[in-house]
Design an enzyme around this catalytic site. Structure first.
Site, PDB file in Angstrom:
ATOM      1  N   ARG A  47       0.796  -1.229   0.000  1.00  0.00           N
ATOM      2  CA  ARG A  47       0.000   0.000   0.000  1.00  0.00           C
ATOM      3  C   ARG A  47       0.826   1.275   0.000  1.00  0.00           C
ATOM      4  NH1 ARG A  47      -3.503  -0.914   4.971  1.00  0.00           N
ATOM      5  NH2 ARG A  47      -1.725  -2.224   5.470  1.00  0.00           N
ATOM      6  N   HIS A  80       4.856 -10.973  -5.491  1.00  0.00           N
ATOM      7  CA  HIS A  80       3.724 -10.309  -6.144  1.00  0.00           C
ATOM      8  C   HIS A  80       3.961  -8.806  -6.124  1.00  0.00           C
ATOM      9  CE1 HIS A  80      -0.268  -9.358  -7.424  1.00  0.00           C
ATOM     10  NE2 HIS A  80      -0.681 -10.609  -7.323  1.00  0.00           N
ATOM     11  N   TYR A  83      -0.311  -3.631  -6.345  1.00  0.00           N
ATOM     12  CA  TYR A  83      -1.475  -3.556  -7.237  1.00  0.00           C
ATOM     13  C   TYR A  83      -1.593  -2.221  -7.953  1.00  0.00           C
ATOM     14  CZ  TYR A  83      -2.695  -7.779  -4.892  1.00  0.00           C
ATOM     15  OH  TYR A  83      -2.648  -9.050  -4.414  1.00  0.00           O
ATOM     16  N   HIS A 120       0.536  -7.522 -12.089  1.00  0.00           N
ATOM     17  CA  HIS A 120      -0.737  -7.224 -12.753  1.00  0.00           C
ATOM     18  C   HIS A 120      -0.413  -6.251 -13.877  1.00  0.00           C
ATOM     19  CE1 HIS A 120      -3.713  -8.228  -9.237  1.00  0.00           C
ATOM     20  NE2 HIS A 120      -2.907  -9.222  -9.538  1.00  0.00           N
ATOM     21  N   GLU A 155       0.231 -11.425 -15.119  1.00  0.00           N
ATOM     22  CA  GLU A 155      -0.905 -12.206 -14.625  1.00  0.00           C
ATOM     23  C   GLU A 155      -2.152 -11.867 -15.443  1.00  0.00           C
ATOM     24  OE1 GLU A 155      -1.608 -11.832 -10.413  1.00  0.00           O
ATOM     25  OE2 GLU A 155      -3.345 -13.163 -10.482  1.00  0.00           O
ATOM     26  N   ASP A 189      -4.134 -17.069 -13.318  1.00  0.00           N
ATOM     27  CA  ASP A 189      -4.923 -17.124 -12.083  1.00  0.00           C
ATOM     28  C   ASP A 189      -6.254 -17.784 -12.425  1.00  0.00           C
ATOM     29  OD1 ASP A 189      -6.963 -16.241 -10.138  1.00  0.00           O
ATOM     30  OD2 ASP A 189      -5.339 -15.058  -9.277  1.00  0.00           O
ATOM     31  N   HIS A 192      -9.370 -15.534 -11.919  1.00  0.00           N
ATOM     32  CA  HIS A 192      -9.445 -14.479 -12.939  1.00  0.00           C
ATOM     33  C   HIS A 192      -9.894 -15.046 -14.281  1.00  0.00           C
ATOM     34  CE1 HIS A 192      -6.152 -12.018 -10.606  1.00  0.00           C
ATOM     35  NE2 HIS A 192      -7.202 -12.314  -9.859  1.00  0.00           N
ATOM     36  N   HIS A 226      -1.750 -18.950 -10.115  1.00  0.00           N
ATOM     37  CA  HIS A 226      -2.404 -18.585  -8.861  1.00  0.00           C
ATOM     38  C   HIS A 226      -3.646 -19.450  -8.778  1.00  0.00           C
ATOM     39  CE1 HIS A 226      -0.569 -14.287  -8.412  1.00  0.00           C
ATOM     40  NE2 HIS A 226       0.267 -15.248  -8.060  1.00  0.00           N
ATOM     41  N   ASP A 239     -13.154  -9.940  -9.409  1.00  0.00           N
ATOM     42  CA  ASP A 239     -11.949 -10.570  -8.886  1.00  0.00           C
ATOM     43  C   ASP A 239     -12.206 -10.950  -7.437  1.00  0.00           C
ATOM     44  OD1 ASP A 239      -9.443 -11.368  -8.210  1.00  0.00           O
ATOM     45  OD2 ASP A 239      -8.427  -9.515  -8.753  1.00  0.00           O
ATOM     46  N   HIS A 241     -11.733 -13.954  -4.976  1.00  0.00           N
ATOM     47  CA  HIS A 241     -11.181 -15.278  -4.696  1.00  0.00           C
ATOM     48  C   HIS A 241     -12.037 -15.996  -3.654  1.00  0.00           C
ATOM     49  CE1 HIS A 241      -6.904 -13.658  -5.790  1.00  0.00           C
ATOM     50  NE2 HIS A 241      -7.801 -13.368  -6.694  1.00  0.00           N
ATOM     51  N   GLU A 272      -4.077 -18.037  -3.192  1.00  0.00           N
ATOM     52  CA  GLU A 272      -4.356 -16.668  -2.709  1.00  0.00           C
ATOM     53  C   GLU A 272      -5.791 -16.629  -2.200  1.00  0.00           C
ATOM     54  OE1 GLU A 272      -3.893 -14.643  -6.505  1.00  0.00           O
ATOM     55  OE2 GLU A 272      -2.031 -13.759  -5.802  1.00  0.00           O
TER      56      GLU A 272
END
Ligand SMILES: [Zn+2]
Ligand SMILES: [Zn+2]
Length: 357
Positions: A47, A80, A83, A120, A155, A189, A192, A226, A239, A241, A272
């Site tokens: 973040r 990873h 984002y 991503h 991804e 993924d 996804h 993933h 998205d 999961h 994930e």
């Protein structure tokens, strides 16, 4: 003694996304204690744009644990990216800010000896999609020149339209423009893929997906997966999961993963799924290794142990699936503009929750 054991017999590298709380090297210990044969981590805060560099002691500790627990850092560890990195952003200033953070991530990988990095691929936002794909590729080429060995994996995404990688064609377009193709790959993924509208839920349609993947992208570029079930139905572009077996993909799909494809044996297959703690991942890794022992062509409907597990998990996820189906039905009636916005938001709120733990 930890509850889970890193499998010496599984032919697959099943693993999960690990926390780095207290230092990046802790991810290795967590992965081992969770019985993972591969793992993912964030290289810095997901973040914040800038984080302190690792100390030499931390790097040494990471490498020592990797060796001690017998992970191959070139193939078993899949960091990873953040984002908010968007190398396809038509706003030049923002794209450059992304690039700095991205390059910093790649250099962190190399300092730890890690050979793979998952990204991503971003969004063309209000820009011209083909032009922004070229921009993304040129940043990837630049980063490859500025680093030594780490392979960048793009991804695939759950969204539509301007979200890069929502279809296989986007991935092919970008890979085509990469000069050193030994340093580029794809991470598929499963959530996804399904949410983007590819039906992978049966043996026949999943085989069809790999055939399409091979034709459009090339199986040699598949370097990681993933592994997630999907709370939302096929084509919902959400998205979201879900724990293995509780979503729309079901335990039958994960049996296909654990038995059918030789080309999945060499690559990290990383969970994930939404879990309260690492034990949840340990149990899912154990479950995958159990699925691996059930022969590929056996009649699952006659396997009592399998069917009991299948039904229990489906029951656990029933309420959530029903809610998402209702939302999907409502959304189908709305104009396309509102649909697109939703795509990037889900994962950010999910992972914000996760990085707090
Ligand atoms: Zn993913
Ligand atoms: Zn996701």
């Amino acid at each position: 003694m930890s509850k889970f054991v890193k499998s010496a017999t599984s032919k697959y590298k099943f693993g999960a996304h690990m926390s780095t709380a207290g230092g990046v090297s802790n991810s290795v210990q967590h992965a081992y204690d969770t019985g993972c044969n591969s793992f993912a981590l964030f290289l810095k805060s997901p973040r914040k744009w800038v984080s302190p560099q690792y100390t030499p002691e931390e790097i040494e500790k990471f490498k020592k644990l990797v060796k001690e627990y017998n992970y191959d850092p070139l193939t078993d560890i899949l960091p990873h990216g953040q984002y908010f990195i968007n190398l396809a952003n038509p706003d030049e200033e923002k794209a450059l800010k992304s690039y700095d953070s991205f390059l910093d991530d790649l250099k962190r990988c190399e300092s730890l000896g890690i050979g793979l990095y998952n990204l991503h691929p971003g969004s063309s936002l209000k820009g011209d999609h083909p032009t922004q794909l070229k921009q993304l590729a040129s940043y990837l080429n630049k980063a490859i020149k500025e680093t030594e060995f780490v392979t960048i994996l793009l991804e695939n995404m759950a969204g539509t339209g301007n979200l890069v990688g929502s279809n296989l064609e986007d991935l092919n377009t970008v890979i085509d423009l990469i000069e050193d193709k030994s340093r580029i790959g794809v991470c598929v993924d499963t959530c996804h893929t399904f949410a983007a509208g590819y039906d992978i839920s049966t043996a026949e349609t999943f085989q069809q997906f790999w055939d399409d993947f091979d034709r459009i992208v090339g199986l040699k570029y598949l370097r990681a997966m993933h592994l997630n079930d999907s709370k939302a139905p096929m084509g919902a572009n959400r998205d979201l999961h879900e724990k293995l077996g509780e979503g729309y993909l079901t335990l039958k799909f994960f049996h296909l993963i654990a038995t059918r494809y030789k080309f999945l044996k060499k690559i990290p297959i990383v969970l994930e799924t939404p879990q309260d703690n690492d034990d949840g991942y340990g149990e899912e890794v154990d479950m995958l290794e159990w699925l691996e022992t059930i022969p590929a062509d056996s009649d699952l409907s006659k396997n009592d142990e399998f069917m009991e597990k299948y039904q229990t998990l489906q029951k656990n996820g029933a309420k959530s699936r029903k809610e998402q189906m209702a939302k999907f039905e409502t959304k189908k009636k709305k104009p396309a503009a509102t649909k697109r916005k939703a795509a990037g938001k889900d994962i950010i709120s999910q992972m914000a929750k996760k990085s707090k733990k």
